[in-house]
Design an enzyme around this catalytic site. Structure first.
Site, PDB file in Angstrom:
ATOM      1  N   SER A  22       0.849  -1.188   0.000  1.00  0.00           N
ATOM      2  CA  SER A  22       0.000   0.000   0.000  1.00  0.00           C
ATOM      3  C   SER A  22       0.884   1.237   0.000  1.00  0.00           C
ATOM      4  O   SER A  22       1.694   1.434   0.919  1.00  0.00           O
ATOM      5  CB  SER A  22      -0.881   0.021   1.246  1.00  0.00           C
ATOM      6  OG  SER A  22      -1.385   1.346   1.419  1.00  0.00           O
ATOM      7  N   ASP A  49      -4.767   3.525  -1.713  1.00  0.00           N
ATOM      8  CA  ASP A  49      -5.816   3.788  -0.723  1.00  0.00           C
ATOM      9  C   ASP A  49      -6.383   5.189  -0.897  1.00  0.00           C
ATOM     10  O   ASP A  49      -5.716   6.186  -0.610  1.00  0.00           O
ATOM     11  CB  ASP A  49      -5.239   3.643   0.691  1.00  0.00           C
ATOM     12  CG  ASP A  49      -5.033   2.191   1.072  1.00  0.00           C
ATOM     13  OD1 ASP A  49      -6.000   1.406   0.936  1.00  0.00           O
ATOM     14  OD2 ASP A  49      -3.919   1.838   1.492  1.00  0.00           O
ATOM     15  N   MET A  51      -8.992   7.950   0.272  1.00  0.00           N
ATOM     16  CA  MET A  51      -9.769   8.297   1.470  1.00  0.00           C
ATOM     17  C   MET A  51     -10.336   9.705   1.338  1.00  0.00           C
ATOM     18  O   MET A  51      -9.678  10.587   0.792  1.00  0.00           O
ATOM     19  CB  MET A  51      -8.862   8.250   2.704  1.00  0.00           C
ATOM     20  CG  MET A  51      -8.172   6.913   2.893  1.00  0.00           C
ATOM     21  SD  MET A  51      -7.269   6.883   4.440  1.00  0.00           S
ATOM     22  CE  MET A  51      -6.476   5.282   4.326  1.00  0.00           C
ATOM     23  N   HIS A  80      -8.455   0.987  -3.800  1.00  0.00           N
ATOM     24  CA  HIS A  80      -9.342   0.738  -2.651  1.00  0.00           C
ATOM     25  C   HIS A  80     -10.025   2.051  -2.288  1.00  0.00           C
ATOM     26  O   HIS A  80      -9.388   2.960  -1.749  1.00  0.00           O
ATOM     27  CB  HIS A  80      -8.469   0.207  -1.496  1.00  0.00           C
ATOM     28  CG  HIS A  80      -9.205  -0.044  -0.222  1.00  0.00           C
ATOM     29  ND1 HIS A  80      -8.561  -0.297   0.964  1.00  0.00           N
ATOM     30  CD2 HIS A  80     -10.541  -0.101   0.063  1.00  0.00           C
ATOM     31  CE1 HIS A  80      -9.449  -0.491   1.928  1.00  0.00           C
ATOM     32  NE2 HIS A  80     -10.658  -0.369   1.405  1.00  0.00           N
ATOM     33  N   MET A  82     -12.184   4.248  -0.144  1.00  0.00           N
ATOM     34  CA  MET A  82     -12.793   4.437   1.177  1.00  0.00           C
ATOM     35  C   MET A  82     -13.490   5.793   1.137  1.00  0.00           C
ATOM     36  O   MET A  82     -13.058   6.765   1.786  1.00  0.00           O
ATOM     37  CB  MET A  82     -11.704   4.369   2.262  1.00  0.00           C
ATOM     38  CG  MET A  82     -11.198   2.955   2.478  1.00  0.00           C
ATOM     39  SD  MET A  82      -9.603   2.877   3.308  1.00  0.00           S
ATOM     40  CE  MET A  82      -8.511   3.061   1.909  1.00  0.00           C
ATOM     41  N   MET A 151     -11.070  -6.222   5.822  1.00  0.00           N
ATOM     42  CA  MET A 151     -10.261  -5.257   6.578  1.00  0.00           C
ATOM     43  C   MET A 151      -9.900  -5.861   7.935  1.00  0.00           C
ATOM     44  O   MET A 151     -10.780  -6.259   8.704  1.00  0.00           O
ATOM     45  CB  MET A 151     -11.046  -3.957   6.794  1.00  0.00           C
ATOM     46  CG  MET A 151     -11.356  -3.159   5.538  1.00  0.00           C
ATOM     47  SD  MET A 151      -9.929  -2.695   4.543  1.00  0.00           S
ATOM     48  CE  MET A 151      -8.917  -1.783   5.713  1.00  0.00           C
ATOM     49  N   ASP A 187      -6.413  -6.710   4.309  1.00  0.00           N
ATOM     50  CA  ASP A 187      -5.830  -5.367   4.327  1.00  0.00           C
ATOM     51  C   ASP A 187      -5.799  -4.820   5.753  1.00  0.00           C
ATOM     52  O   ASP A 187      -6.842  -4.613   6.375  1.00  0.00           O
ATOM     53  CB  ASP A 187      -6.698  -4.467   3.429  1.00  0.00           C
ATOM     54  CG  ASP A 187      -6.108  -3.073   3.238  1.00  0.00           C
ATOM     55  OD1 ASP A 187      -5.047  -2.776   3.800  1.00  0.00           O
ATOM     56  OD2 ASP A 187      -6.745  -2.277   2.510  1.00  0.00           O
TER      57      ASP A 187
HETATM   58  C1  DX5 Z   1      -6.110   1.230   5.815  1.00  0.00           C
HETATM   59  C2  DX5 Z   1      -5.666   0.954   4.397  1.00  0.00           C
HETATM   60  C3  DX5 Z   1      -4.560  -0.045   4.319  1.00  0.00           C
HETATM   61  C4  DX5 Z   1      -3.322   0.379   5.021  1.00  0.00           C
HETATM   62  C5  DX5 Z   1      -2.490  -0.807   5.358  1.00  0.00           C
HETATM   63  O1  DX5 Z   1      -7.192   2.082   5.784  1.00  0.00           O
HETATM   64  O2  DX5 Z   1      -6.726   0.476   3.615  1.00  0.00           O
HETATM   65  O3  DX5 Z   1      -4.283  -0.398   2.976  1.00  0.00           O
HETATM   66  O4  DX5 Z   1      -2.589   1.286   4.300  1.00  0.00           O
HETATM   67  O5  DX5 Z   1      -1.406  -0.345   6.069  1.00  0.00           O
HETATM   68  P1  DX5 Z   1      -0.597  -1.255   7.094  1.00  0.00           P
HETATM   69  O6  DX5 Z   1      -0.069  -2.412   6.318  1.00  0.00           O
HETATM   70  O7  DX5 Z   1       0.462  -0.334   7.588  1.00  0.00           O
HETATM   71  O8  DX5 Z   1      -1.570  -1.681   8.150  1.00  0.00           O
HETATM   72 ZN    ZN Z   2      -6.352  -0.487   1.557  1.00  0.00          ZN
END
Ligand code: DX5
Ligand code: ZN
Length: 240
Positions: A22, A49, A51, A80, A82, A151, A187
């Site tokens: 990621s 990611d 967001m 992804h 969010m 998740m 994830d």
């Molecule tokens: C969290 C993200 C993940 C995150 C994972 O909201 O969707 O992809 O970046 O990061 P680590 O591996 O550091 O938990």
């Molecule tokens: Zn993610």
């Protein structure tokens, strides 16, 4: 349609363990170089990611950033989302060159329509479940998804601790999926220590941010390779 052809070329269905770093854990001033570095060091997919500061309490980037990253990623761009609402932005992420677009089942009342829209844009469709959401939420969607993302942290931030209570959910999902061509992605909090647990439970794609980027940089990319190989080896050893 160009993207449709590309998707088939880079995404044949395979349950071999895949590592998807990621870029949330990358150097935000160097995304292009970071994407090239992790691919050169053995990443299977690049996980992006997105967001919105509303569905999750953090902001990252949007479709323009994805389009800018696209030329720096030779393989799969795994986006992804969010964000809520999600439907108004699907076309923009498809045009930006995403290969897989994953939306959260909790992001709105019409996940079925969202998944149809993703596939009609010629993309692989993914659905993600927050830790508080039971597997039943996706039971009626199994024939319209290519990937289910479990998740194992509450989404919004990298570097959080792995929620081990999610492991039975992965096992149950694997059972529900049966022989459908649907990948399970995990994830959040994936490390050398937790990779064997998720692989054994039935995960195919391991997203890892902190555990891949820790200790490395674009001027020391070999460390990314060491981290990726260690995570992959731990996962593969667990499933034999
Ligand atoms: C969290 C993200 C993940 C995150 C994972 O909201 O969707 O992809 O970046 O990061 P680590 O591996 O550091 O938990
Ligand atoms: Zn993610």
């Amino acid at each position: 349609m160009r993207h449709c052809q590309r998707k088939d070329a880079v995404l044949p269905f395979s349950r071999m363990i895949k590592i998807a770093p990621s870029i949330l854990a990358a150097d935000f001033a160097n995304f292009g170089a970071e994407c090239r570095a992790i691919e050169a060091q053995g990443a299977d997919w690049v996980h992006v990611d997105v967001m919105d500061g509303h569905f999750v309490p953090n902001l990252t980037f949007g479709p323009t950033m994805c389009a800018s990253l696209r030329p720096h990623i030779k393989g799969v761009m795994d986006v992804h989302l969010m964000i809520a609402p999600v439907d108004p932005y699907l076309e923009a992420f498809a045009s930006a060159g995403a290969d897989i677009i994953t939306a959260h089942v909790e992001a709105g009342p019409h996940i079925h329509r969202t998944l149809q829209a993703i596939r009609s844009l010629g993309k692989k469709a993914g659905v993600a479940l927050n830790p508080g959401t039971p597997v039943e939420a996706v039971a009626g969607l199994l024939d319209m998804v290519d990937l289910i993302c479990v998740m194992t942290v509450n989404p919004g931030f990298g570097g959080q601790g792995f929620i081990s209570g999610q492991l039975p959910k992965i096992v149950e999902l694997r059972r529900l999926i049966g022989d459908r061509p649907v990948l399970i992605e995990v994830d959040g909090g994936v490390t050398v220590a937790t990779a064997p647990l998720v692989a054994k439970a039935g995960a195919d794609v391991l997203v890892a941010g902190s555990a891949v980027f820790k200790g490395g940089s674009v001027s020391d990319p070999a460390t990314y390779g060491v981290n990726i190989r260690a995570i992959r080896a731990a996962a593969v050893a667990a499933v034999g």
